[in-house]
Design a protein around this motif. Sequence first.
Motif, PDB file in Angstrom:
ATOM      1  N   UNK A  57       0.811  -1.221   0.000  1.00  0.00           N
ATOM      2  CA  UNK A  57       0.000   0.000   0.000  1.00  0.00           C
ATOM      3  C   UNK A  57       0.844   1.271   0.000  1.00  0.00           C
ATOM      4  N   UNK A  58       2.145   1.138   0.310  1.00  0.00           N
ATOM      5  CA  UNK A  58       3.005   2.315   0.425  1.00  0.00           C
ATOM      6  C   UNK A  58       2.840   3.031   1.751  1.00  0.00           C
ATOM      7  N   UNK A  59       2.049   2.449   2.647  1.00  0.00           N
ATOM      8  CA  UNK A  59       1.794   3.055   3.958  1.00  0.00           C
ATOM      9  C   UNK A  59       1.965   2.007   5.055  1.00  0.00           C
ATOM     10  N   UNK A  60       2.372   2.455   6.229  1.00  0.00           N
ATOM     11  CA  UNK A  60       2.477   1.571   7.380  1.00  0.00           C
ATOM     12  C   UNK A  60       1.431   1.998   8.395  1.00  0.00           C
ATOM     13  N   UNK A  61       0.563   1.067   8.753  1.00  0.00           N
ATOM     14  CA  UNK A  61      -0.511   1.338   9.704  1.00  0.00           C
ATOM     15  C   UNK A  61      -0.096   0.967  11.121  1.00  0.00           C
ATOM     16  N   UNK A  62      -0.669   1.656  12.085  1.00  0.00           N
ATOM     17  CA  UNK A  62      -0.446   1.395  13.498  1.00  0.00           C
ATOM     18  C   UNK A  62      -1.761   1.598  14.231  1.00  0.00           C
ATOM     19  N   UNK A  63      -1.818   1.069  15.449  1.00  0.00           N
ATOM     20  CA  UNK A  63      -2.985   1.287  16.291  1.00  0.00           C
ATOM     21  C   UNK A  63      -2.561   1.111  17.744  1.00  0.00           C
ATOM     22  N   UNK A  64      -3.271   1.751  18.663  1.00  0.00           N
ATOM     23  CA  UNK A  64      -2.974   1.533  20.081  1.00  0.00           C
ATOM     24  C   UNK A  64      -3.146   0.050  20.419  1.00  0.00           C
TER      25      UNK A  64
END
Length: 105
Positions: A34-41
Amino acid sequence: MGAHWHSAPGLSPVLDIGGEVGALIVYLAAPPATGELHACPSSAPVVASWFHTGVHHRHLDDGTTTWVAIYPEVVDGSYHLLDDDGVPMAQVTVPGGQVVELDLR
């Protein structure tokens, strides 16, 4: 999806840290599809709490290059970094007022 940040390739990002806000720099062997790195608490892994940043090819001070994701403004806490399918691939704690570097190469 939640908030996102993108810094342009070749430019130095501005980190907005202090108080309860830190920053996270993640080194990757390759960019996500996707070209993006996702994060979440870590405490709230629901999609509504996800946030992401762009992954860019960057030159490092040692003369090498690698793929880097920079989150310039992250509230003090524990986070999961997510693969393209939303599955946690790493956990990191970001203290307020500090820059955390995580090498996933």
